[in-house]
Write a protein that holds these residues in place. Sequence first.
Motif, PDB file in Angstrom:
ATOM      1  N   GLN A  17       0.770  -1.187  -0.085  1.00  0.00           N
ATOM      2  CA  GLN A  17       0.080  -0.157   0.075  1.00  0.00           C
ATOM      3  C   GLN A  17       0.807   1.127  -0.101  1.00  0.00           C
ATOM      4  N   ARG A  18       1.968   1.199   0.575  1.00  0.00           N
ATOM      5  CA  ARG A  18       2.819   2.391   0.666  1.00  0.00           C
ATOM      6  C   ARG A  18       3.277   2.486  -0.839  1.00  0.00           C
ATOM      7  N   TRP A  19       3.938   1.452  -1.295  1.00  0.00           N
ATOM      8  CA  TRP A  19       4.528   1.607  -2.784  1.00  0.00           C
ATOM      9  C   TRP A  19       3.499   2.088  -3.634  1.00  0.00           C
ATOM     10  N   ASN A  20       2.248   1.645  -3.424  1.00  0.00           N
ATOM     11  CA  ASN A  20       1.115   2.147  -4.404  1.00  0.00           C
ATOM     12  C   ASN A  20       1.000   3.680  -4.252  1.00  0.00           C
ATOM     13  N   LEU A  21       0.906   4.146  -2.849  1.00  0.00           N
ATOM     14  CA  LEU A  21       0.847   5.766  -2.839  1.00  0.00           C
ATOM     15  C   LEU A  21       1.915   6.249  -3.266  1.00  0.00           C
ATOM     16  N   VAL A  22       3.260   5.987  -3.208  1.00  0.00           N
ATOM     17  CA  VAL A  22       4.377   6.491  -3.699  1.00  0.00           C
ATOM     18  C   VAL A  22       4.358   6.537  -5.164  1.00  0.00           C
ATOM     19  N   CYS A  23       3.881   5.330  -5.649  1.00  0.00           N
ATOM     20  CA  CYS A  23       3.807   5.259  -7.278  1.00  0.00           C
ATOM     21  C   CYS A  23       2.817   6.420  -7.915  1.00  0.00           C
ATOM     22  N   LYS A  24       1.533   6.424  -7.003  1.00  0.00           N
ATOM     23  CA  LYS A  24       0.805   7.408  -7.690  1.00  0.00           C
ATOM     24  C   LYS A  24       1.234   8.729  -7.497  1.00  0.00           C
ATOM     25  N   SER A  25       1.870   9.009  -6.685  1.00  0.00           N
ATOM     26  CA  SER A  25       2.482  10.439  -6.358  1.00  0.00           C
ATOM     27  C   SER A  25       3.364  10.864  -7.498  1.00  0.00           C
ATOM     28  N   LEU A  26       4.379   9.801  -7.751  1.00  0.00           N
ATOM     29  CA  LEU A  26       5.483  10.041  -8.668  1.00  0.00           C
ATOM     30  C   LEU A  26       4.809  10.139 -10.062  1.00  0.00           C
ATOM     31  N   GLU A  27       3.534   9.414 -10.339  1.00  0.00           N
ATOM     32  CA  GLU A  27       2.945   9.332 -11.689  1.00  0.00           C
ATOM     33  C   GLU A  27       2.414  10.845 -11.692  1.00  0.00           C
ATOM     34  N   THR A  34       6.236   0.669 -15.915  1.00  0.00           N
ATOM     35  CA  THR A  34       5.539  -0.450 -16.568  1.00  0.00           C
ATOM     36  C   THR A  34       4.656  -1.301 -15.849  1.00  0.00           C
ATOM     37  N   ASP A  35       3.811  -1.976 -16.577  1.00  0.00           N
ATOM     38  CA  ASP A  35       2.870  -2.640 -16.101  1.00  0.00           C
ATOM     39  C   ASP A  35       3.123  -3.991 -15.524  1.00  0.00           C
ATOM     40  N   ASN A  36       4.565  -4.286 -15.913  1.00  0.00           N
ATOM     41  CA  ASN A  36       5.138  -5.578 -15.438  1.00  0.00           C
ATOM     42  C   ASN A  36       5.512  -5.652 -13.921  1.00  0.00           C
ATOM     43  N   PRO A  37       4.891  -6.389 -13.056  1.00  0.00           N
ATOM     44  CA  PRO A  37       5.144  -6.094 -11.611  1.00  0.00           C
ATOM     45  C   PRO A  37       6.652  -6.468 -11.392  1.00  0.00           C
ATOM     46  N   ASN A  38       7.178  -7.451 -12.073  1.00  0.00           N
ATOM     47  CA  ASN A  38       8.657  -7.759 -11.718  1.00  0.00           C
ATOM     48  C   ASN A  38       9.487  -6.619 -11.995  1.00  0.00           C
ATOM     49  N   LYS A  39       9.276  -5.756 -12.762  1.00  0.00           N
ATOM     50  CA  LYS A  39      10.225  -4.517 -13.075  1.00  0.00           C
ATOM     51  C   LYS A  39       9.671  -3.349 -12.341  1.00  0.00           C
ATOM     52  N   ARG A  40       8.377  -3.143 -11.795  1.00  0.00           N
ATOM     53  CA  ARG A  40       7.973  -1.925 -11.468  1.00  0.00           C
ATOM     54  C   ARG A  40       8.390  -1.449 -10.282  1.00  0.00           C
ATOM     55  N   ASP A  41       8.618  -2.409  -9.157  1.00  0.00           N
ATOM     56  CA  ASP A  41       9.127  -2.050  -7.914  1.00  0.00           C
ATOM     57  C   ASP A  41      10.633  -1.148  -8.101  1.00  0.00           C
ATOM     58  N   ARG A  42      11.348  -1.941  -8.841  1.00  0.00           N
ATOM     59  CA  ARG A  42      12.843  -1.350  -9.358  1.00  0.00           C
ATOM     60  C   ARG A  42      12.794   0.090 -10.193  1.00  0.00           C
ATOM     61  N   GLN A  43      11.790   0.256 -10.765  1.00  0.00           N
ATOM     62  CA  GLN A  43      11.538   1.557 -11.467  1.00  0.00           C
ATOM     63  C   GLN A  43      11.043   2.597 -10.586  1.00  0.00           C
ATOM     64  N   ILE A  44      10.246   2.098  -9.671  1.00  0.00           N
ATOM     65  CA  ILE A  44       9.350   3.112  -8.645  1.00  0.00           C
ATOM     66  C   ILE A  44      10.793   3.595  -7.661  1.00  0.00           C
ATOM     67  N   ARG A  45      11.791   2.648  -7.281  1.00  0.00           N
ATOM     68  CA  ARG A  45      12.827   2.912  -6.550  1.00  0.00           C
ATOM     69  C   ARG A  45      13.853   3.834  -7.122  1.00  0.00           C
ATOM     70  N   ILE A  63      11.864   6.309   1.896  1.00  0.00           N
ATOM     71  CA  ILE A  63      10.898   7.491   2.155  1.00  0.00           C
ATOM     72  C   ILE A  63      11.122   7.890   3.460  1.00  0.00           C
ATOM     73  N   CYS A  64      11.889   9.083   3.660  1.00  0.00           N
ATOM     74  CA  CYS A  64      11.978   9.709   4.689  1.00  0.00           C
ATOM     75  C   CYS A  64      10.918  10.802   4.868  1.00  0.00           C
ATOM     76  N   GLU A  65      10.788  11.380   5.945  1.00  0.00           N
ATOM     77  CA  GLU A  65       9.837  12.230   6.425  1.00  0.00           C
ATOM     78  C   GLU A  65       9.733  13.426   5.265  1.00  0.00           C
ATOM     79  N   GLU A  66      10.860  13.847   4.702  1.00  0.00           N
ATOM     80  CA  GLU A  66      11.042  15.022   3.781  1.00  0.00           C
ATOM     81  C   GLU A  66      10.670  14.511   2.462  1.00  0.00           C
ATOM     82  N   SER A  67      10.943  13.298   2.042  1.00  0.00           N
ATOM     83  CA  SER A  67      10.279  12.763   0.926  1.00  0.00           C
ATOM     84  C   SER A  67       8.807  12.607   0.804  1.00  0.00           C
TER      85      SER A  67
END
Length: 78
Positions: A17-27, A34-45, A63-67
């Motif tokens: 859920q945290r990664w989904n929120l970060v992903c939405k914010s970055l989008e 990508t839609d490929n879940p195997n590569k998505r986490d690496r791309q988000i990071r 994710i720190c408090e400033e981020s």
Amino acid sequence: MSKRLTYHKFNLLPLKQRWNLVCKSLEKLGYAFTDNPNKRDRQIRRALAEFQKSNGLPGNGTICEESFDLLNISDMEV
């Protein structure tokens, strides 16, 4: 009326859920993933590290408090 998400409550959410929120914010900021879940986490990071560096933070992909504040995650629906 929804309550604002705090950094402390954000850290208590499940990891996915945290990664989904970060992903939405970055989008919202123009990053694409990508839609490929195997590569998505690496791309988000990587996008998160790039975002952090561009805002004068250490680009470690954590994710720190400033981020959290810069990504405006507190304004998002959980």
